[in-house]
Scaffold this motif. Structure first.
Motif, PDB file in Angstrom:
ATOM      1  N   ASN A 124      49.196   8.938  75.122  1.00 25.02           N
ATOM      2  CA  ASN A 124      50.064   8.546  74.024  1.00 25.02           C
ATOM      3  C   ASN A 124      49.240   7.971  72.873  1.00 25.02           C
ATOM      4  O   ASN A 124      48.167   7.410  73.085  1.00 25.02           O
TER       5      ASN A 124
ATOM      6  N   SER B  27      53.840   4.924  65.075  1.00 26.68           N
ATOM      7  CA  SER B  27      54.375   6.093  65.767  1.00 26.68           C
ATOM      8  C   SER B  27      55.776   6.428  65.280  1.00 26.68           C
ATOM      9  O   SER B  27      56.213   7.574  65.368  1.00 26.68           O
TER      10      SER B  27
ATOM     11  N   ASP C 205      51.465  14.191  61.919  1.00 32.76           N
ATOM     12  CA  ASP C 205      52.093  15.304  62.617  1.00 32.76           C
ATOM     13  C   ASP C 205      51.958  14.975  64.095  1.00 32.76           C
ATOM     14  O   ASP C 205      50.931  15.238  64.719  1.00 32.76           O
ATOM     15  N   ALA C 206      52.996  14.376  64.651  1.00 39.83           N
ATOM     16  CA  ALA C 206      52.907  13.863  66.013  1.00 39.83           C
ATOM     17  C   ALA C 206      52.592  14.946  67.052  1.00 39.83           C
ATOM     18  O   ALA C 206      51.711  14.745  67.896  1.00 39.83           O
ATOM     19  N   PRO C 207      53.282  16.094  67.038  1.00 41.31           N
ATOM     20  CA  PRO C 207      52.984  17.099  68.070  1.00 41.31           C
ATOM     21  C   PRO C 207      51.526  17.548  68.080  1.00 41.31           C
ATOM     22  O   PRO C 207      51.004  17.918  69.126  1.00 41.31           O
ATOM     23  N   ASN C 208      50.893  17.517  66.913  1.00 43.76           N
ATOM     24  CA  ASN C 208      49.514  17.968  66.829  1.00 43.76           C
ATOM     25  C   ASN C 208      48.520  16.808  66.778  1.00 43.76           C
ATOM     26  O   ASN C 208      47.333  17.017  66.560  1.00 43.76           O
TER      27      ASN C 208
END
Length: 121
Positions: A30, A53, A72-75
Motif C-alpha cells: 500500500n 491517498s 494515478d493510484a492504480p499505476n
C-alpha cells in the motif's frame, strides 16, 4: 524491493512548463502519501507539494497557483505539473512516498534518485 523512478526534468525558459512523473514499483502492499521535494545548490531540501491517498494536496507557498500535484493510484504514479516556472525553481526534484511493502508491517519513506530542473532567464 521498492523503487521510485522519476522522469520529466530538463531545461526550460522562465515562464515555461514542465511535468515531472514518479512511478513506484516493486513489492508494494500500500502507498500512503506521495510528494515532491527539491534541493537547490547550497540549500536544504524543501517540501514542494504532497498528496494524500485520498487526494488532498498541500503546497509550499512559493509554488501555490503555479504547480499542481496529482496521482494515478492504480499505476502508483505521482505527477507534478509546473507552470510559470521561475529561475528560483531551479533545483534537483525528488519524489517521496510512504510505502508499506509486502514484507513489512509499517510504512517507510522511500525516495527517488532525483531529477534536475533548470529554469533559465
Amino acid at each position: 524491493q521498492v523503487q521510485l523512478v522519476e522522469s520529466g526534468g530538463g531545461l526550460v525558459l522562465a515562464g515555461g512548463s514542465l511535468r515531472l512523473s514518479c512511478a513506484a514499483s516493486g513489492t508494494i502492499f500500500n502507498i500512503n502519501a506521495m510528494g515532491w521535494y527539491r534541493q537547490a545548490p547550497g540549500k536544504q531540501r524543501e517540501l514542494v507539494a504532497t498528496i494524500t491517498s485520498g487526494g488532498s494536496a498541500n503546497y509550499a507557498d512559493s509554488v501555490k497557483g503555479r504547480f499542481t500535484i496529482s496521482r494515478d493510484a492504480p499505476n502508483a504514479t505521482v505527477y507534478l505539473q509546473m507552470n510559470s516556472l521561475k529561475p528560483e525553481d531551479t533545483a534537483v526534484y525528488y519524489c517521496n512516498a510512504d510505502i508499506m511493502a509486502f514484507s513489512s508491517s509499517y510504512y517507510y519513506a522511500y525516495w527517488g534518485q532525483g531529477t534536475q530542473v533548470t529554469v533559465s532567464s
